[in-house]
Design an enzyme around this catalytic site. Structure first.
Site, PDB file in Angstrom:
ATOM      1  N   ASN A 150      37.367  36.215  40.029  1.00 33.08           N
ATOM      2  CA  ASN A 150      38.709  36.724  40.316  1.00 33.08           C
ATOM      3  C   ASN A 150      38.538  38.108  40.935  1.00 33.08           C
ATOM      4  O   ASN A 150      38.164  39.049  40.239  1.00 33.08           O
ATOM      5  CB  ASN A 150      39.491  36.790  38.991  1.00 33.08           C
ATOM      6  CG  ASN A 150      40.815  37.516  39.131  1.00 33.08           C
ATOM      7  OD1 ASN A 150      41.296  37.750  40.232  1.00 33.08           O
ATOM      8  ND2 ASN A 150      41.410  37.874  38.001  1.00 33.08           N
ATOM      9  N   LYS A 169      40.749  40.067  42.077  1.00 37.99           N
ATOM     10  CA  LYS A 169      41.888  40.954  41.806  1.00 37.99           C
ATOM     11  C   LYS A 169      42.340  41.665  43.098  1.00 37.99           C
ATOM     12  O   LYS A 169      42.248  41.081  44.160  1.00 37.99           O
ATOM     13  CB  LYS A 169      41.544  41.957  40.702  1.00 37.99           C
ATOM     14  CG  LYS A 169      41.002  41.263  39.454  1.00 37.99           C
ATOM     15  CD  LYS A 169      40.981  42.149  38.259  1.00 37.99           C
ATOM     16  CE  LYS A 169      40.290  41.442  37.120  1.00 37.99           C
ATOM     17  NZ  LYS A 169      40.454  42.113  35.857  1.00 37.99           N
ATOM     18  N   HIS A 173      47.282  35.167  34.037  1.00 40.55           N
ATOM     19  CA  HIS A 173      46.238  36.174  33.801  1.00 40.55           C
ATOM     20  C   HIS A 173      46.842  37.319  32.980  1.00 40.55           C
ATOM     21  O   HIS A 173      48.017  37.644  33.130  1.00 40.55           O
ATOM     22  CB  HIS A 173      45.700  36.689  35.138  1.00 40.55           C
ATOM     23  CG  HIS A 173      44.504  37.574  34.962  1.00 40.55           C
ATOM     24  ND1 HIS A 173      44.612  38.911  34.664  1.00 40.55           N
ATOM     25  CD2 HIS A 173      43.185  37.302  35.002  1.00 40.55           C
ATOM     26  CE1 HIS A 173      43.402  39.423  34.540  1.00 40.55           C
ATOM     27  NE2 HIS A 173      42.513  38.466  34.733  1.00 40.55           N
ATOM     28  N   GLU A 208      46.742  40.385  33.225  1.00 40.45           N
ATOM     29  CA  GLU A 208      47.382  41.460  33.997  1.00 40.45           C
ATOM     30  C   GLU A 208      48.775  41.032  34.457  1.00 40.45           C
ATOM     31  O   GLU A 208      49.688  41.854  34.563  1.00 40.45           O
ATOM     32  CB  GLU A 208      46.483  41.860  35.174  1.00 40.45           C
ATOM     33  CG  GLU A 208      45.304  42.690  34.675  1.00 40.45           C
ATOM     34  CD  GLU A 208      43.995  42.461  35.412  1.00 40.45           C
ATOM     35  OE1 GLU A 208      44.022  42.009  36.570  1.00 40.45           O
ATOM     36  OE2 GLU A 208      42.937  42.738  34.811  1.00 40.45           O
ATOM     37  N   GLU A 221      40.678  34.696  27.595  1.00 42.65           N
ATOM     38  CA  GLU A 221      40.341  36.051  28.017  1.00 42.65           C
ATOM     39  C   GLU A 221      40.974  37.047  27.040  1.00 42.65           C
ATOM     40  O   GLU A 221      42.136  37.428  27.211  1.00 42.65           O
ATOM     41  CB  GLU A 221      40.891  36.309  29.418  1.00 42.65           C
ATOM     42  CG  GLU A 221      40.357  35.356  30.462  1.00 42.65           C
ATOM     43  CD  GLU A 221      40.379  35.986  31.842  1.00 42.65           C
ATOM     44  OE1 GLU A 221      39.298  36.161  32.403  1.00 42.65           O
ATOM     45  OE2 GLU A 221      41.459  36.332  32.323  1.00 42.65           O
ATOM     46  N   GLY A 246      37.799  44.020  31.742  1.00 43.26           N
ATOM     47  CA  GLY A 246      37.585  45.244  32.497  1.00 43.26           C
ATOM     48  C   GLY A 246      37.236  46.441  31.633  1.00 43.26           C
ATOM     49  O   GLY A 246      37.255  47.577  32.104  1.00 43.26           O
ATOM     50  N   SER A 250      34.638  40.917  30.668  1.00 40.75           N
ATOM     51  CA  SER A 250      33.383  41.658  30.827  1.00 40.75           C
ATOM     52  C   SER A 250      32.155  40.756  30.738  1.00 40.75           C
ATOM     53  O   SER A 250      31.137  41.140  30.153  1.00 40.75           O
ATOM     54  CB  SER A 250      33.309  42.803  29.818  1.00 40.75           C
ATOM     55  OG  SER A 250      34.396  43.697  30.014  1.00 40.75           O
TER      56      SER A 250
HETATM   57  C1  PEP Z   1      39.335  38.855  34.631  1.00 40.35           C
HETATM   58  O1  PEP Z   1      39.961  39.572  35.381  1.00 40.35           O
HETATM   59  O2  PEP Z   1      39.707  37.682  34.502  1.00 40.35           O
HETATM   60  C2  PEP Z   1      38.191  39.418  33.927  1.00 40.35           C
HETATM   61  C3  PEP Z   1      37.627  38.696  32.994  1.00 40.35           C
HETATM   62  O3  PEP Z   1      37.786  40.664  34.281  1.00 40.35           O
HETATM   63  P1  PEP Z   1      36.407  41.390  33.843  1.00 40.35           P
HETATM   64  O4  PEP Z   1      35.301  40.398  34.054  1.00 40.35           O
HETATM   65  O5  PEP Z   1      36.289  42.573  34.756  1.00 40.35           O
HETATM   66  O6  PEP Z   1      36.548  41.768  32.416  1.00 40.35           O
END
Ligand code: PEP
Length: 248
Positions: free
Chosen positions: A9, A11, A94, A96, A166, A172, A212
């Protein structure tokens, strides 16, 4: 046997030129890779990236989709427009979108059903906040996001659904759920799906982990019996950080 599915992703990152560059690098590096791969560039680079990955083992994904097909929805992108660009997968719900843009379960469910109606693969994201985890509510939240996100989705349509667990506190932040903690929620989510669609459907559904995930923790996470892949944010932004995860 579920196939490991690694998705990137991007973003709100990458100009068109940068996106083309990254996509070209991935096409070369992932040729012959044994897992399933998807990348979700920003809307503005979908067309350009589609031309680069057409005919390769990397699918094209979008990071979001509108809940309507057309009309007065300023700033939204319709599933018909995404299909026209060659998008095959859409990420919905997601964290966000849920937390920064206040998308609730009802809206997310509307998007899920519309995207499935148009034949997209849907990656439905679920996950608890740190506060919810510390209050012992991780399962309750993930269970309810799964049930509400899939409301009205038929057993046949479920074949087009992937779930991404997630934990919001791990996205992040550099903090990753331990493989055992993540496995706990993945197994619980599979039980939730079994309750809704039966055991065979639950055994089949792919449940990705996101938060992460990096080259140095991917192997341990992906070795868990109910973790079937990853949805990767930060580490998906360069060939050097994404490819080692894809080739685990
Ligand atoms: C994501 O945006 O779905 C995500 C898991 O981000 P990150 O890997 O940066 O934590």
């Amino acid at each position: 046997m579920r196939q490991c599915y690694i998705a990137g992703n991007w973003k709100m990152n990458k100009t068109r030129a940068e996106a083309i560059d990254l996509a070209r690098g991935l096409v070369t590096a992932l040729k012959g890779g044994r897992h399933r791969y998807m990348i979700a560039p920003p809307f503005t680079s979908l067309d350009a990236v589609a031309s680069v990955i057409r005919g390769t083992n990397i699918r094209l994904g979008a990071q979001n989709v509108a809940c309507e097909e057309s009309g007065a929805h300023t700033g939204e992108v319709s599933p018909l427009m995404l299909k026209d660009l060659g998008v095959r997968t859409v990420i919905i719900g997601h964290s966000e979108r849920r937390h920064l843009y206040k998308e609730g379960d009802a809206l997310i469910n509307k998007k899920v059903r519309l995207a499935l109606k148009h034949g997209f693969e849907v990656i439905l994201c679920i996950g608890e906040t740190l506060e919810e985890r510390e209050a012992g509510k991780a399962q309750e939240i993930c269970g309810s996001q799964t049930r509400l996100g899939l409301a009205g989705v038929t057993g046949d349509e479920l074949d087009g659904v992937v779930i991404a667990y997630e934990p919001v506190w791990a996205i992040g932040t550099g903090k990753t759920a331990t493989p055992e903690d993540a496995q706990g929620i993945h197994a619980f989510t599979r039980v939730t799906v079994a309750g809704l669609y039966g055991k065979a459907a639950a055994e089949k559904i792919i449940i990705q982990y996101g938060g992460s995930m990096k080259a140095d923790n991917a192997s341990a996470l992906l070795a868990q019996p109910d973790i079937d892949g990853g949805l990767i944010g930060g580490a998906a932004l360069t060939v050097d950080t994404f490819v080692p995860i894809c080739l685990v």
